[in-house]
Design a protein around this motif. Structure first.
Motif, PDB file in Angstrom:
ATOM      1  N   PHE A  64       0.823  -1.205   0.000  1.00  0.00           N
ATOM      2  CA  PHE A  64       0.000   0.000   0.000  1.00  0.00           C
ATOM      3  C   PHE A  64       0.861   1.261   0.000  1.00  0.00           C
ATOM      4  N   THR A  65       2.009   1.199   0.656  1.00  0.00           N
ATOM      5  CA  THR A  65       2.887   2.372   0.705  1.00  0.00           C
ATOM      6  C   THR A  65       3.575   2.622  -0.632  1.00  0.00           C
ATOM      7  N   LYS A  70       4.032   6.744  -4.049  1.00  0.00           N
ATOM      8  CA  LYS A  70       3.982   7.713  -2.955  1.00  0.00           C
ATOM      9  C   LYS A  70       3.042   7.305  -1.828  1.00  0.00           C
ATOM     10  N   GLY A  71       2.453   6.121  -1.917  1.00  0.00           N
ATOM     11  CA  GLY A  71       1.602   5.655  -0.831  1.00  0.00           C
ATOM     12  C   GLY A  71       0.316   6.424  -0.667  1.00  0.00           C
ATOM     13  N   TYR A  98      -7.917  12.313  -0.979  1.00  0.00           N
ATOM     14  CA  TYR A  98      -7.095  11.129  -1.205  1.00  0.00           C
ATOM     15  C   TYR A  98      -6.889  10.359   0.091  1.00  0.00           C
ATOM     16  N   ALA A  99      -6.515   9.106  -0.078  1.00  0.00           N
ATOM     17  CA  ALA A  99      -6.157   8.250   1.061  1.00  0.00           C
ATOM     18  C   ALA A  99      -4.643   8.100   1.055  1.00  0.00           C
ATOM     19  N   ARG A 100      -4.045   8.252   2.225  1.00  0.00           N
ATOM     20  CA  ARG A 100      -2.597   8.087   2.376  1.00  0.00           C
ATOM     21  C   ARG A 100      -2.356   6.842   3.220  1.00  0.00           C
ATOM     22  N   PHE A 101      -1.431   5.982   2.747  1.00  0.00           N
ATOM     23  CA  PHE A 101      -1.126   4.721   3.407  1.00  0.00           C
ATOM     24  C   PHE A 101       0.288   4.758   3.960  1.00  0.00           C
ATOM     25  N   ILE A 110      -4.210   4.366   7.621  1.00  0.00           N
ATOM     26  CA  ILE A 110      -4.883   4.957   6.467  1.00  0.00           C
ATOM     27  C   ILE A 110      -5.410   6.315   6.915  1.00  0.00           C
ATOM     28  N   ASP A 111      -4.892   7.368   6.295  1.00  0.00           N
ATOM     29  CA  ASP A 111      -5.360   8.718   6.567  1.00  0.00           C
ATOM     30  C   ASP A 111      -6.179   9.196   5.377  1.00  0.00           C
TER      31      ASP A 111
END
Length: 166
Positions: A64-65, A70-71, A98-101, A110-111
């Motif tokens: 996922f990252t 760029k994750g 967006y979702a950040r992993f 998960i943000d």
């Protein structure tokens, strides 16, 4: 493991890795489409020339990252053909871009991030919702060992063939 060892491991165990991701990593969050898994493996381990050494049991989280190098994944790209975060969206009930992993020692994070307010960009992205998923006690290797003897479905057989071609 080194990159070539990881690539071999993925090619030998692709269907089980997809199942682990959906059963253990995303079990209360959503699902990853098996076809998207093939694309992610291709982008992360075949096209890239240097991957850091990683523990094989962290691999499903680490993938996922590596999304888009760029994750992170835009909200408009999160759907059933890629990664669906439908259960997380139901829980969060927030607007995000967006979702950040990310990973830390014990958690997969998960943000859900917002980059604009009222259509105008903001100086710094805002975390609208954050989900910390504990890294599963059932390691990937244990999961594979438990499922090696069971018949895999046609979709997972196709994943195996596609990943072997990479």
């Amino acid at each position: 493991m080194q990159q070539n060892e990881i690539t071999i491991f993925i090619k030998q165990n692709a269907p089980y890795i997809v199942e682990y991701i959906n059963c253990e990593v995303l079990k209360e969050i959503g699902t990853m489409n098996p076809n998207y898994f093939v694309k992610l493996v291709n982008d992360s381990f075949v096209k890239q020339t240097s991957i850091q050494d990683i523990d094989i049991n962290i691999l499903p989280y680490y993938l996922f990252t590596q999304i888009e190098s760029k994750g992170r994944m835009d909200y408009t790209s999160l759907r059933t053909e890629t990664i669906s975060l439908n259960k997380l969206n139901d829980e969060a009930k927030v607007y995000y871009n967006y979702a950040r992993f990310t990973l830390n020692k014990d958690f997969f994070i998960i943000d859900l991030m917002q980059t604009k307010i009222g259509g105008m960009p903001i100086d710094e992205d805002i975390v609208k919702f954050s989900k910390q998923v504990p890294i599963s006690n059932l390691s990937l290797e244990e999961f594979i060992e438990q499922h090696k003897e069971t018949e895999i479905n046609e979709t997972l057989k196709r994943v195996q063939k596609e990943v072997e071609k990479l």
